[in-house]
Design a protein around this motif. Structure first.
Motif, PDB file in Angstrom:
ATOM      1  N   MET A   1       0.831  -1.203   0.000  1.00  0.00           N
ATOM      2  CA  MET A   1       0.000   0.000   0.000  1.00  0.00           C
ATOM      3  C   MET A   1       0.865   1.253   0.000  1.00  0.00           C
ATOM      4  SD  MET A   1      -2.853  -1.308   2.767  1.00  0.00           S
ATOM      5  CE  MET A   1      -3.583   0.301   2.988  1.00  0.00           C
ATOM      6  N   VAL A   2       1.904   1.239   0.808  1.00  0.00           N
ATOM      7  CA  VAL A   2       2.822   2.382   0.872  1.00  0.00           C
ATOM      8  C   VAL A   2       3.509   2.576  -0.476  1.00  0.00           C
ATOM      9  CG1 VAL A   2       4.969   3.229   1.897  1.00  0.00           C
ATOM     10  CG2 VAL A   2       3.195   2.238   3.367  1.00  0.00           C
ATOM     11  N   SER A   3       3.940   1.465  -1.084  1.00  0.00           N
ATOM     12  CA  SER A   3       4.612   1.533  -2.376  1.00  0.00           C
ATOM     13  C   SER A   3       3.684   2.080  -3.459  1.00  0.00           C
ATOM     14  CB  SER A   3       5.111   0.146  -2.771  1.00  0.00           C
ATOM     15  OG  SER A   3       5.745   0.174  -4.019  1.00  0.00           O
ATOM     16  N   SER A   4       2.423   1.679  -3.426  1.00  0.00           N
ATOM     17  CA  SER A   4       1.447   2.162  -4.412  1.00  0.00           C
ATOM     18  C   SER A   4       1.225   3.661  -4.272  1.00  0.00           C
ATOM     19  CB  SER A   4       0.123   1.420  -4.222  1.00  0.00           C
ATOM     20  OG  SER A   4      -0.862   1.928  -5.094  1.00  0.00           O
ATOM     21  N   LEU A   5       1.124   4.131  -3.031  1.00  0.00           N
ATOM     22  CA  LEU A   5       0.936   5.559  -2.792  1.00  0.00           C
ATOM     23  C   LEU A   5       2.160   6.354  -3.245  1.00  0.00           C
ATOM     24  CD1 LEU A   5      -0.641   7.923  -1.741  1.00  0.00           C
ATOM     25  CD2 LEU A   5       0.084   7.356   0.589  1.00  0.00           C
ATOM     26  N   ALA A   6       3.347   5.812  -2.995  1.00  0.00           N
ATOM     27  CA  ALA A   6       4.580   6.479  -3.428  1.00  0.00           C
ATOM     28  C   ALA A   6       4.626   6.590  -4.952  1.00  0.00           C
ATOM     29  CB  ALA A   6       5.801   5.716  -2.918  1.00  0.00           C
ATOM     30  N   SER A   7       4.154   5.546  -5.640  1.00  0.00           N
ATOM     31  CA  SER A   7       4.123   5.568  -7.103  1.00  0.00           C
ATOM     32  C   SER A   7       3.139   6.616  -7.617  1.00  0.00           C
ATOM     33  CB  SER A   7       3.723   4.188  -7.644  1.00  0.00           C
ATOM     34  OG  SER A   7       4.701   3.224  -7.319  1.00  0.00           O
ATOM     35  N   THR A   8       2.009   6.748  -6.933  1.00  0.00           N
ATOM     36  CA  THR A   8       1.024   7.766  -7.312  1.00  0.00           C
ATOM     37  C   THR A   8       1.621   9.157  -7.190  1.00  0.00           C
ATOM     38  OG1 THR A   8      -0.849   6.382  -6.629  1.00  0.00           O
ATOM     39  CG2 THR A   8      -1.235   8.753  -6.752  1.00  0.00           C
ATOM     40  N   LEU A   9       2.338   9.400  -6.096  1.00  0.00           N
ATOM     41  CA  LEU A   9       2.972  10.699  -5.896  1.00  0.00           C
ATOM     42  C   LEU A   9       4.052  10.963  -6.944  1.00  0.00           C
ATOM     43  CD1 LEU A   9       3.263  10.684  -2.006  1.00  0.00           C
ATOM     44  CD2 LEU A   9       1.812  12.188  -3.381  1.00  0.00           C
ATOM     45  N   GLN A  10       4.766   9.914  -7.320  1.00  0.00           N
ATOM     46  CA  GLN A  10       5.802  10.063  -8.341  1.00  0.00           C
ATOM     47  C   GLN A  10       5.178  10.434  -9.687  1.00  0.00           C
ATOM     48  OE1 GLN A  10       8.212   6.555  -9.091  1.00  0.00           O
ATOM     49  NE2 GLN A  10      10.002   7.838  -9.430  1.00  0.00           N
ATOM     50  N   ARG A  11       4.065   9.787 -10.038  1.00  0.00           N
ATOM     51  CA  ARG A  11       3.372  10.124 -11.290  1.00  0.00           C
ATOM     52  C   ARG A  11       2.829  11.541 -11.240  1.00  0.00           C
ATOM     53  NH1 ARG A  11       1.405   4.830 -10.587  1.00  0.00           N
ATOM     54  NH2 ARG A  11      -0.589   5.633  -9.800  1.00  0.00           N
ATOM     55  N   LEU A  12       2.341  11.959 -10.075  1.00  0.00           N
ATOM     56  CA  LEU A  12       1.824  13.310  -9.917  1.00  0.00           C
ATOM     57  C   LEU A  12       2.932  14.337 -10.128  1.00  0.00           C
ATOM     58  CD1 LEU A  12      -0.497  15.207  -9.148  1.00  0.00           C
ATOM     59  CD2 LEU A  12       0.107  14.851  -6.740  1.00  0.00           C
ATOM     60  N   SER A  13       4.089  14.093  -9.542  1.00  0.00           N
ATOM     61  CA  SER A  13       5.221  15.009  -9.709  1.00  0.00           C
ATOM     62  C   SER A  13       5.644  15.085 -11.171  1.00  0.00           C
ATOM     63  CB  SER A  13       6.410  14.550  -8.848  1.00  0.00           C
ATOM     64  OG  SER A  13       6.108  14.665  -7.473  1.00  0.00           O
ATOM     65  N   ARG A  14       5.624  13.938 -11.836  1.00  0.00           N
ATOM     66  CA  ARG A  14       5.990  13.919 -13.257  1.00  0.00           C
ATOM     67  C   ARG A  14       4.980  14.694 -14.093  1.00  0.00           C
ATOM     68  NH1 ARG A  14       8.988  11.438 -17.037  1.00  0.00           N
ATOM     69  NH2 ARG A  14       8.030  10.886 -19.021  1.00  0.00           N
ATOM     70  N   ALA A  15       3.708  14.580 -13.734  1.00  0.00           N
ATOM     71  CA  ALA A  15       2.656  15.245 -14.504  1.00  0.00           C
ATOM     72  C   ALA A  15       2.793  16.759 -14.501  1.00  0.00           C
ATOM     73  CB  ALA A  15       1.284  14.848 -13.961  1.00  0.00           C
ATOM     74  N   VAL A  16       3.405  17.315 -13.460  1.00  0.00           N
ATOM     75  CA  VAL A  16       3.582  18.767 -13.392  1.00  0.00           C
ATOM     76  C   VAL A  16       5.043  19.164 -13.604  1.00  0.00           C
ATOM     77  CG1 VAL A  16       1.583  19.086 -11.893  1.00  0.00           C
ATOM     78  CG2 VAL A  16       3.828  18.729 -10.864  1.00  0.00           C
ATOM     79  N   GLY A  17       5.857  18.201 -14.028  1.00  0.00           N
ATOM     80  CA  GLY A  17       7.277  18.478 -14.237  1.00  0.00           C
ATOM     81  C   GLY A  17       7.516  19.348 -15.469  1.00  0.00           C
ATOM     82  N   GLU A  18       8.695  19.922 -15.543  1.00  0.00           N
ATOM     83  CA  GLU A  18       9.049  20.746 -16.685  1.00  0.00           C
ATOM     84  C   GLU A  18       9.227  19.876 -17.927  1.00  0.00           C
ATOM     85  OE1 GLU A  18      12.465  23.039 -15.706  1.00  0.00           O
ATOM     86  OE2 GLU A  18      11.473  24.128 -14.064  1.00  0.00           O
TER      87      GLU A  18
END
Length: 251
Positions: free
Chosen positions: A76-93
């Motif tokens: 569960m923790v790993s899945s949430l971390a992956s979601t946050l990583q995708r979110l950061s990428r979505a707003v990345g330069e």
């Protein structure tokens, strides 16, 4: 309310709903995206610490049942971390590293990618490709995100009856891609298509994909827009890119 886009600041302006009445300051999209990236980074650090701690506890615990629960907690923790990583990428330069790439090869690679990731859905897409030996100057990995976003959205949001049609050709010395999504009705405005991040939010989806897709296309010197045609009950997305030239050599 979403303001106009500026290439210089890469920016959409996010304004609070009360701004028009209370005179509140606008928040530049660059500041908003930087906040999201930093928040995601900080939270992922905390989640990594939790996962390490749970790993340590698992090593100490001898009960198989409790070990199983700890394993599920780590997942569960790993899945949430992956979601946050995708979110950061979505707003990345957006910083493309373009290379010469034959347009027909890019579409072929895209079709293979879609068939691999969406084997059932890919069978419902009708392709019409007439690109000959035209060349593009693109970052294929970044640009593939754009097409994946369009195709995934077509199956996720109010899919109508009938096949999805994807066409790619060269017109007026430009690469032209049109994507027809059958929809019995469509009420969303399209004049700011891809310029309204955070406008439509659902579970685990935050209205960022289309904004990133548009930014990627514009970083390649192209344009992305959409229009609903009630005569054929379809949302028609059009993507154009400059053509680099022609070549008989393989890329």
């Amino acid at each position: 309310m979403i303001g106009s886009h500026s290439k210089k600041s890469s920016s959409v302006i996010i304004m609070p709903d009360e701004a028009s009445q209370g005179g509140q300051d606008c928040i530049p999209w660059s500041d908003t995206s930087r906040f999201i990236r930093q928040l995601g980074h900080d939270l992922r650090n905390d989640l990594n610490a939790i996962e390490l701690q749970s790993t340590y506890i698992s090593e100490l615990e001898r009960t198989e049942e409790l070990k199983g629960e700890i394993k599920r907690l780590r997942e569960m923790v790993s899945s949430l971390a992956s979601t946050l990583q995708r979110l950061s990428r979505a707003v990345g330069e957006i910083a493309p590293n373009p290379i010469p790439y034959r347009a027909s090869d890019f579409i072929e690679d895209l079709r293979s990618h879609v068939e691999h990731d969406l084997p059932k859905e890919s069978a419902e897409i009708t392709w019409d490709v007439q690109l000959e030996d035209a060349m593009l100057n693109i970052d294929p990995q970044l640009l593939q995100e754009v097409f994946s976003e369009l195709i995934t959205n077509a199956f996720r949001h109010d899919r109508g009856k009938g096949p999805i049609m994807a066409a790619a050709k060269i017109a007026d010395a430009r690469f032209l891609f049109t994507f027809h999504e059958p929809k019995s009705r469509f009420d969303s405005p399209t004049q700011n298509w891809g310029r309204e991040p955070l406008r439509k939010i659902t579970l685990r989806h935050y209205g960022l994909g289309l904004n990133r897709a548009r930014a990627i296309v514009e970083a390649h010197g192209g344009k992305l827009h959409a229009q609903y045609d009630p005569n054929v009950s379809a949302l028609i997305t059009t993507l154009t890119l400059p053509v680099a030239g022609k070549s008989s050599k393989q890329v």
